[in-house]
Design a protein around this motif. Sequence first.
Motif, PDB file in Angstrom:
ATOM      1  N   ILE A 213     -13.650  -5.127 -29.634  1.00  0.00           N
ATOM      2  CA  ILE A 213     -12.607  -4.174 -29.219  1.00  0.00           C
ATOM      3  C   ILE A 213     -12.084  -4.489 -27.810  1.00  0.00           C
ATOM      4  CG2 ILE A 213     -12.119  -1.713 -28.754  1.00  0.00           C
ATOM      5  CD1 ILE A 213     -14.292  -1.099 -30.961  1.00  0.00           C
ATOM      6  N   HIS A 214     -12.995  -4.761 -26.875  1.00  0.00           N
ATOM      7  CA  HIS A 214     -12.570  -4.914 -25.471  1.00  0.00           C
ATOM      8  C   HIS A 214     -12.616  -6.353 -24.966  1.00  0.00           C
ATOM      9  CE1 HIS A 214     -12.677  -0.568 -25.125  1.00  0.00           C
ATOM     10  NE2 HIS A 214     -13.870  -0.568 -25.683  1.00  0.00           N
TER      11      HIS A 214
ATOM     12  N   ILE B 278     -13.856  -2.122 -18.721  1.00  0.00           N
ATOM     13  CA  ILE B 278     -13.067  -1.215 -19.568  1.00  0.00           C
ATOM     14  C   ILE B 278     -12.326  -0.278 -18.611  1.00  0.00           C
ATOM     15  CG2 ILE B 278     -13.148   0.551 -21.394  1.00  0.00           C
ATOM     16  CD1 ILE B 278     -15.832  -0.776 -22.307  1.00  0.00           C
ATOM     17  N   ASN B 279     -11.017  -0.199 -18.732  1.00  0.00           N
ATOM     18  CA  ASN B 279     -10.177   0.571 -17.793  1.00  0.00           C
ATOM     19  C   ASN B 279     -10.509   0.203 -16.341  1.00  0.00           C
ATOM     20  OD1 ASN B 279      -9.550   1.852 -20.140  1.00  0.00           O
ATOM     21  ND2 ASN B 279      -9.956   3.936 -19.407  1.00  0.00           N
TER      22      ASN B 279
ATOM     23  N   LYS C  91     -13.888   2.239 -32.585  1.00  0.00           N
ATOM     24  CA  LYS C  91     -12.804   2.337 -31.599  1.00  0.00           C
ATOM     25  C   LYS C  91     -12.549   3.811 -31.264  1.00  0.00           C
ATOM     26  CE  LYS C  91      -9.510  -1.027 -32.125  1.00  0.00           C
ATOM     27  NZ  LYS C  91      -8.312  -1.556 -32.790  1.00  0.00           N
ATOM     28  N   VAL C  92     -12.411   4.627 -32.293  1.00  0.00           N
ATOM     29  CA  VAL C  92     -12.122   6.053 -32.101  1.00  0.00           C
ATOM     30  C   VAL C  92     -13.300   6.746 -31.405  1.00  0.00           C
ATOM     31  CG1 VAL C  92     -11.697   8.239 -33.303  1.00  0.00           C
ATOM     32  CG2 VAL C  92     -10.584   6.135 -34.105  1.00  0.00           C
TER      33      VAL C  92
ATOM     34  N   ASN D 107     -13.773   5.694 -27.742  1.00  0.00           N
ATOM     35  CA  ASN D 107     -12.730   6.255 -26.881  1.00  0.00           C
ATOM     36  C   ASN D 107     -13.122   7.627 -26.360  1.00  0.00           C
ATOM     37  OD1 ASN D 107     -10.464   5.445 -25.708  1.00  0.00           O
ATOM     38  ND2 ASN D 107      -9.178   5.608 -27.534  1.00  0.00           N
ATOM     39  N   SER D 108     -13.657   8.446 -27.239  1.00  0.00           N
ATOM     40  CA  SER D 108     -14.023   9.789 -26.787  1.00  0.00           C
ATOM     41  C   SER D 108     -15.315   9.752 -25.960  1.00  0.00           C
ATOM     42  CB  SER D 108     -14.098  10.757 -27.970  1.00  0.00           C
ATOM     43  OG  SER D 108     -15.398  10.870 -28.428  1.00  0.00           O
TER      44      SER D 108
ATOM     45  N   LYS E 295     -16.250   7.300 -24.068  1.00  0.00           N
ATOM     46  CA  LYS E 295     -15.903   6.697 -22.780  1.00  0.00           C
ATOM     47  C   LYS E 295     -15.446   7.768 -21.789  1.00  0.00           C
ATOM     48  CE  LYS E 295     -11.985   4.834 -22.433  1.00  0.00           C
ATOM     49  NZ  LYS E 295     -10.870   4.202 -23.111  1.00  0.00           N
ATOM     50  N   ASP E 296     -14.617   8.699 -22.258  1.00  0.00           N
ATOM     51  CA  ASP E 296     -14.134   9.754 -21.365  1.00  0.00           C
ATOM     52  C   ASP E 296     -15.290  10.613 -20.862  1.00  0.00           C
ATOM     53  OD1 ASP E 296     -11.651   8.776 -21.688  1.00  0.00           O
ATOM     54  OD2 ASP E 296     -11.076  10.181 -23.276  1.00  0.00           O
TER      55      ASP E 296
END
Length: 364
Positions: free
Chosen positions: A63-64, A199-200, A343-344, A347-348, A350-351
Motif C-alpha cells: 500500500i505505502h 506515511i504522511n 487499506k480501509v 486508514n482509520s 492510522k488516524d
Amino acid sequence: MWSCPCCLRFKFSPEELEQRYKSQEIDKMIEKDKQALKRQVKLLLLGAGESGKSTFLKQMRIIHGPKFEYELVKEYQQDIYQNIVRGMRVLVDARDKLDIPWEDYSNSEIGKRLLECENPTVLDAILFANYSPLVAKLWKDSGIKRAFDRRREFQLSDSVEYFFNNLDRISRYDFIPTNQDILHCRKATKGITEFVIPINKVPFLFVDVGGQRSQRQKWFQCFDSVTSILFLVSSSEFDQVLLEDRKTNRLEESKDIFDTIINHRVFKNVSIILFLNKYDLLLKKVANPETDIRWYFPQFSGNSHSIQDVQKFILAMFTGVKRDPKKALYHHYTTAVDTENIKVVFNSVKDTILTRNLEILMLQ
Ligand SMILES: Nc1nc2c(ncn2[C@@H]2O[C@H](COP(=O)(O)OP(=O)(O)OP(=O)(O)O)[C@@H](O)[C@H]2O)c(=O)[nH]1
Ligand SMILES: [Mg+2]
C-alpha cells in the motif's frame, strides 16, 4: 554554545578547528536523529503464530511502498514452491493416517514417491517442474480432498488451497509471484524484523516478531517506546489446536497472550488495536454445517451459524480479559490477504495512532 568563527581562528590550530567543526556537525546530527525518533511512530505487531502479522506488514509495503525488491520476490518464489510440496506431503500423510481410501488407487504410488523423496532445501522453477504434475494429479483425487476437509485434525497452512488452485500458473517456467501470491506465501518469522515506512511524512516503524511459543521470549526486547500495539488474532481457528503442542486450542492460546499484553504495566499508556483477522476463513467455517463453535466453546449461546453472533462472541472473549476499564481498546475485523480491506482499516487505525502520538509528544 555558538562561537564566532573569527575569534576561534586566533584561539585554535587548524586541526583543532577542524576537530571542533566535526564534533559540532555530529552534535547536530544527533539532535536531528533525536527529533526524528521523537516523531517516529513505533508499531508492534503481536499475536500467536500464523495470526497474520507478517502478512499485514507485506500489505503495508504494497500500500505505502517500497516495492518488494527483485531478490526478495525470488525468495518468495522458492518459498511458494516449498509451501506447495510440503502442503501436499502433509495431505498424503494425513490421508494415510486417517484411513481415507484413494479415489484412484494408482495415486498411492505417486503419494509414496512424494513422501519418500528427500525434502529439497531450495526449490527453483526447474526442480519444481518435477513435483508440480504429481501435486496436480493428487489434488484431483477425492481421497486427498477428504483429508483436506478434515484439516483441523492435523497441521496444514491456510494458504495451500490458494496455491493448489493456482498450480497451472505457478508451474509455468516464467512464473513470477504476484502480490497476491506473496501475501499467501507462508514462512514462520524467527527473530525480530523492523521496517520503516514513511506515511504522511511520518516515519512508521513496524516491528514484526515471531508468534510461536519458542519465539515469544524475544518479544520483551522491543517493548521500549511503543506508540501502539497491533494485536492479530486468527479468528477462524476456534476449532484448531496449536502446532507447538498439538493439544491447546489456538483461540484460547491467543486470548492468553492478549491477556498478558493488554494488562502489562509497560503498556499502560500504549493504545492497543485488536485485529480479528482471517475474516474470510471464519465466514466459510461458520457457514459450514459440519462444524459448530459450540463443540469447542460450550459457553457460546448464540446461533452458531450466524457470523455476527460468532464475531460478537470472539470479540467479547478478548475484550473480557482487559482489567483496566479506562484503557482504550479498538478493534477491527480484517482479512490480511485482502489489500482493499487493509487499506480501509489501516486508514482509520492510522488516524487513531497519529492522534495518540501527538498527545504523547505534547506531554513530553
Ligand atoms: N485466507 C487468509 N489467509 C491469511 C490471512 N492472514 C494471513 N493469512 C495467511 O496465514 C498464513 C500465516 O500468516 P503470517 O503472516 O505468516 O502469520 P504470522 O503471524 O506472521 O506468523 P508467525 O511469523 O509464525 O508468528 C500465511 O500463509 C498467510 O497468507 C487472512 O486474513 N485470510
Ligand atoms: Mg511472521
